[in-house]
Motif scaffolding. Structure first.
Motif, PDB file in Angstrom:
ATOM      1  N   SER A   2       0.835  -1.202   0.000  1.00  0.00           N
ATOM      2  CA  SER A   2       0.000   0.000   0.000  1.00  0.00           C
ATOM      3  C   SER A   2       0.858   1.236   0.000  1.00  0.00           C
ATOM      4  O   SER A   2       2.045   1.197   0.357  1.00  0.00           O
ATOM      5  CB  SER A   2      -0.906   0.017   1.234  1.00  0.00           C
ATOM      6  OG  SER A   2      -0.138   0.220   2.389  1.00  0.00           O
ATOM      7  N   ALA A   3       0.248   2.382  -0.385  1.00  0.00           N
ATOM      8  CA  ALA A   3       0.981   3.642  -0.400  1.00  0.00           C
ATOM      9  C   ALA A   3       1.439   4.015   1.000  1.00  0.00           C
ATOM     10  O   ALA A   3       2.455   4.654   1.178  1.00  0.00           O
ATOM     11  CB  ALA A   3       0.114   4.745  -0.999  1.00  0.00           C
ATOM     12  N   ARG A 137       7.558   9.809  -9.773  1.00  0.00           N
ATOM     13  CA  ARG A 137       7.668   8.366  -9.596  1.00  0.00           C
ATOM     14  C   ARG A 137       7.378   7.619 -10.901  1.00  0.00           C
ATOM     15  O   ARG A 137       6.580   8.059 -11.725  1.00  0.00           O
ATOM     16  CB  ARG A 137       6.689   7.888  -8.522  1.00  0.00           C
ATOM     17  CG  ARG A 137       6.960   8.412  -7.126  1.00  0.00           C
ATOM     18  CD  ARG A 137       5.826   8.005  -6.197  1.00  0.00           C
ATOM     19  NE  ARG A 137       4.551   8.594  -6.625  1.00  0.00           N
ATOM     20  CZ  ARG A 137       3.366   8.134  -6.268  1.00  0.00           C
ATOM     21  NH1 ARG A 137       3.282   7.066  -5.475  1.00  0.00           N
ATOM     22  NH2 ARG A 137       2.264   8.732  -6.686  1.00  0.00           N
ATOM     23  N   THR A 139       5.640   4.858 -13.159  1.00  0.00           N
ATOM     24  CA  THR A 139       4.266   4.366 -13.111  1.00  0.00           C
ATOM     25  C   THR A 139       4.184   3.008 -12.424  1.00  0.00           C
ATOM     26  O   THR A 139       3.190   2.703 -11.751  1.00  0.00           O
ATOM     27  CB  THR A 139       3.682   4.260 -14.529  1.00  0.00           C
ATOM     28  OG1 THR A 139       4.561   3.463 -15.348  1.00  0.00           O
ATOM     29  CG2 THR A 139       3.542   5.636 -15.155  1.00  0.00           C
ATOM     30  N   ASN A 141       5.712   2.166  -9.920  1.00  0.00           N
ATOM     31  CA  ASN A 141       5.772   2.404  -8.479  1.00  0.00           C
ATOM     32  C   ASN A 141       4.630   3.302  -8.005  1.00  0.00           C
ATOM     33  O   ASN A 141       4.718   3.902  -6.938  1.00  0.00           O
ATOM     34  CB  ASN A 141       7.110   3.031  -8.097  1.00  0.00           C
ATOM     35  CG  ASN A 141       8.267   2.077  -8.296  1.00  0.00           C
ATOM     36  OD1 ASN A 141       8.134   0.873  -8.099  1.00  0.00           O
ATOM     37  ND2 ASN A 141       9.427   2.608  -8.677  1.00  0.00           N
ATOM     38  N   GLY A 142       3.614   3.401  -8.831  1.00  0.00           N
ATOM     39  CA  GLY A 142       2.446   4.187  -8.439  1.00  0.00           C
ATOM     40  C   GLY A 142       2.448   5.612  -8.928  1.00  0.00           C
ATOM     41  O   GLY A 142       1.562   6.400  -8.576  1.00  0.00           O
ATOM     42  N   THR A 144       1.974   8.976 -11.026  1.00  0.00           N
ATOM     43  CA  THR A 144       0.861   9.470 -11.839  1.00  0.00           C
ATOM     44  C   THR A 144       1.319  10.440 -12.921  1.00  0.00           C
ATOM     45  O   THR A 144       0.568  10.720 -13.858  1.00  0.00           O
ATOM     46  CB  THR A 144      -0.162  10.201 -10.957  1.00  0.00           C
ATOM     47  OG1 THR A 144       0.464  11.373 -10.396  1.00  0.00           O
ATOM     48  CG2 THR A 144      -0.646   9.311  -9.821  1.00  0.00           C
TER      49      THR A 144
END
Length: 228
Positions: A2-3, A137, A139, A141-142, A144
């Motif tokens: 999770s983030a 970051r 993509t 690794n989350g 945007t």
């Protein structure tokens, strides 16, 4: 993962000790990179003069300048070079005092600071702090790729200080290093009779507003805390 459970690094595109201290007090230990933005040149080129717009524009310019540097260093590193950390978020900030619709940054010199304080005393102004956040970051690794900003506005009420107090305050050198020629968390704190809004915004970085921006990028606030 999770983030919240994965730490996301933050780079602060500012040399302000107050902004760094604010982030550290909030549990965030950012990397600090100072931009090469020529602020007068930017304002002259764009013709922007409204205080809120000035603060946001300069925050954006600083964030983008540092983001380019961070990305370049990361892409240029050798496979075995672990000096440059994986890019995370880049935050640029800029503050100006809105007094009678005029954007006031740092005073030009001691004489300018004295003049300003004689205009400010016993009155109120709006401290506008622009925030611009860039997501670098990957993509996978989350990331945007998002880039967005907002302005924190706090009304500041100045005490009716004497000429002697103004001269003594300017002689400390503090007013020369800060937007609006005053601090609320330093020597000048006694000369601010009250504020309406976010105290952190006056210091130079609004934590609630920054949290709103990170949330818009899908970043959980606790993931910025050091040690996560």
């Amino acid at each position: 993962m999770s983030a919240v459970s994965t730490h996301i690094p933050l780079t602060l595109a500012s040399a302000s000790p107050a902004r760094l201290a604010t982030l550290r007090a909030a549990g965030i230990e950012p990397a600090v990179r100072v931009s090469d933005v020529d602020e007068p040149a930017v304002l002259a080129r764009t013709g922007i003069t409204e205080p809120e717009d000035v603060a946001l524009l300069l925050a954006k310019e600083k964030a983008e300048d540092v983001a380019r540097t961070v990305e370049r260093e990361y892409l240029d590193q050798d496979d075995e070079d672990d000096e440059a950390p994986e890019p995370g978020l880049v935050l640029g900030c800029d503050s100006v005092l809105d007094l009678d619709g005029v954007a006031l940054g740092k005073p030009a010199d001691a004489q300018d600071a004295v003049r300003r304080w004689k205009e400010m005393r016993g009155r109120s102004g709006r401290l506008c702090t622009g925030h611009w956040l860039i997501d670098l970051r990957d993509t996978e690794n989350g990331g945007t790729g998002g880039t967005l900003g907002a302005v924190s506005i706090t009304t500041v009420h100045f005490a009716k200080v004497t000429d002697e107090e103004i001269e003594a305050y300017v002689a400390t050198g503090e007013p020369l290093a800060v937007a609006g020629a005053f601090t609320v968390d330093g020597i000048g704190g006694a000369f601010v009779s009250g504020i309406e809004g976010d105290h952190h915004g006056v210091v130079g970085l609004s934590l609630p507003l920054l949290r709103d921006l990170t949330t818009e990028l899908g970043v959980a606030w606790p993931s910025l805390w050091t040690g996560k």
